[in-house]
Design a protein around this motif. Structure first.
Motif, PDB file in Angstrom:
ATOM      1  N   GLN A 285       1.062  -1.527   0.146  1.00  0.00           N
ATOM      2  CA  GLN A 285       0.080  -0.054  -0.182  1.00  0.00           C
ATOM      3  C   GLN A 285       0.892   1.253   0.019  1.00  0.00           C
TER       4      GLN A 285
ATOM      5  N   ASN B  85       0.122   7.353   0.625  1.00  0.00           N
ATOM      6  CA  ASN B  85      -1.072   8.281   0.627  1.00  0.00           C
ATOM      7  C   ASN B  85      -2.423   7.435   1.021  1.00  0.00           C
TER       8      ASN B  85
ATOM      9  N   LYS C 241      -4.476   5.738  -0.405  1.00  0.00           N
ATOM     10  CA  LYS C 241      -5.596   5.816  -1.543  1.00  0.00           C
ATOM     11  C   LYS C 241      -5.091   4.755  -2.775  1.00  0.00           C
ATOM     12  N   THR C 242      -4.125   4.256  -2.916  1.00  0.00           N
ATOM     13  CA  THR C 242      -3.549   3.724  -3.811  1.00  0.00           C
ATOM     14  C   THR C 242      -2.373   2.382  -3.274  1.00  0.00           C
TER      15      THR C 242
ATOM     16  N   ARG D 171      -5.955   1.846  -7.537  1.00  0.00           N
ATOM     17  CA  ARG D 171      -6.893   2.563  -6.768  1.00  0.00           C
ATOM     18  C   ARG D 171      -7.340   1.598  -5.490  1.00  0.00           C
ATOM     19  N   LYS D 172      -7.582   2.384  -4.304  1.00  0.00           N
ATOM     20  CA  LYS D 172      -8.605   1.709  -3.427  1.00  0.00           C
ATOM     21  C   LYS D 172      -9.906   2.077  -3.638  1.00  0.00           C
ATOM     22  N   HIS D 173     -10.785   1.431  -3.227  1.00  0.00           N
ATOM     23  CA  HIS D 173     -12.122   1.589  -3.253  1.00  0.00           C
ATOM     24  C   HIS D 173     -12.536   2.212  -1.776  1.00  0.00           C
ATOM     25  N   ASP D 174     -12.211   1.327  -1.043  1.00  0.00           N
ATOM     26  CA  ASP D 174     -12.621   1.862   0.552  1.00  0.00           C
ATOM     27  C   ASP D 174     -11.187   2.289   1.124  1.00  0.00           C
ATOM     28  N   LEU D 175     -11.247   3.385   1.261  1.00  0.00           N
ATOM     29  CA  LEU D 175     -10.110   3.899   1.901  1.00  0.00           C
ATOM     30  C   LEU D 175      -9.880   3.641   3.359  1.00  0.00           C
ATOM     31  N   ASP D 176     -10.810   3.077   4.012  1.00  0.00           N
ATOM     32  CA  ASP D 176     -10.705   2.706   5.265  1.00  0.00           C
ATOM     33  C   ASP D 176     -10.318   1.157   5.471  1.00  0.00           C
TER      34      ASP D 176
END
Length: 343
Positions: free
Chosen positions: A115, A118, A120-121, A148-153
């Motif tokens: 990961q 950031n 986010k990605t 990209r991440k879809h769920d930032l959490d």
């Protein structure tokens, strides 16, 4: 229940996950004709059945990079549909020629995850195999993409970075069964230069250039069934431009390298590669090569050259990186590969 596929996001991957990609593809002579229409590709072994037969093969194979694009394209919906960028390649090997009538499919294993800071990605590493209708592996390669991440959490996975070879050894290369350059016809191939004429450290300016056209790169992504949104959806990038598929740049540069490397007939190994800067429609691609290494092979009259192929969209040839160690803005591609050439 949703019927459509939004593609995988970074949090959807796990180490050891195996993804069998959909839609096998039977290639034909039309594949070659369209490939040669898209790129100024003229290597004789892939152009002429008679030339290939004189070199010990049953017929002219489909161009090595055309086969690569077919195998690569299968992986896009599962690996890079939501990618920000394709970052690099390693350990690529062409194991068997692909002929018209062969049906190709692909399978990938997730071998690394990291990961980004950031949140986010993240970077996903996969090893992909392309198989034919006889379940023979015709090629394999590793690549890594920023997704990209879809769920930032979603929690970050444990970082796993695969141990990949920086360079394939000559003994790692697979020479096609029956290949012989003992009776090689240099006149028909287009140039007199053989293995012994190239020296390690030599650089070659391939002189010619081709301006990338929107219609051609769009046709290429459709031909390879490459569904990455950044290549065909102009609304997917803030600047409203479609990003040129990196493989389009690779094939263009390889085709341009004919002028000076006409006898580097077959790509058999991909040591590494970086898409250094984005390419857009209207850019004029030129190319230069540095000879990195040479090796003998057990096949009659067949030698191997390790070559650095650099595609540019501006700047003088043979300039690669600035004093800060970063690629110059005019560099599009830095590709390290092994090719077979008559001795």
């Amino acid at each position: 229940m949703a019927k459509t596929n939004p593609g995988r996001f970074f949090e959807d991957y796990s180490i050891g996950q195996v993804i069998d990609h959909a839609v096998p593809r039977t290639v034909s002579g039309g594949e070659r004709a369209l490939y040669h229409a898209l790129y100024p590709s003229r290597h004789a072994l892939y152009s002429s059945d008679a030339f290939a037969q004189a070199c010990g093969l049953p017929a002219a194979p489909i161009d090595d990079l055309a086969a690569f694009h077919v195998v690569f394209g299968k992986t896009v919906p599962d690996v890079s549909l939501n990618a920000v960028a394709n970052l690099g390649y390693a350990e690529g090997r062409w194991l068997k020629p692909v002929y018209p009538g062969d049906t190709l499919r692909s399978s990938s294993e997730v071998i690394g995850l990291k990961q980004n800071s950031n949140g986010k990605t993240g970077v996903v590493y996969v090893r992909t195999r392309g198989m034919n209708q006889r379940d023979e592996t015709v090629m394999e390669y590793c690549r890594w993409v920023m997704v990209r991440k879809h769920d930032l959490d979603a929690p970050a996975p444990e970082t796993v970075l695969p141990d990949l070879k920086s360079v394939l050894a000559p003994e790692d290369l697979v020479i096609p069964e029956g290949l012989s350059f003992a009776d090689y016809d240099f006149t028909l191939a287009g140039e007199p230069h053989r293995w012994g004429d190239y020296e390690v450290g030599e650089t070659i300016d391939h002189v010619d250039g081709v301006t990338i056209e929107e219609a051609e790169h769009m046709m290429a992504t459709r031909l390879w069934q490459n569904t990455a949104k950044v290549h065909f959806d102009a609304t997917f990038r803030p600047d409203g431009q479609r990003l040129i598929y990196g493989g389009h740049v690779i094939s263009m540069a390889r085709a341009l390298s004919f002028n000076g490397l006409a006898n580097a007939q077959m790509i058999v190994g991909l040591n590494g590669g970086a898409h250094a800067n984005p390419c857009f429609s209207g850019d004029t691609v030129k190319a230069w090569t540095e000879v990195l290494d040479k090796a003998e092979t057990p096949a009659p009259g067949v030698g191997a050259l390790r070559l650095r192929l650099v595609a540019t969209k501006g700047g003088a040839p043979f300039e690669l990186k600035g004093e800060d160690g970063k690629y110059l803005p005019g560099v599009l591609l830095d590709l390290d590969y092994w090719a077979l050439i008559p001795t």
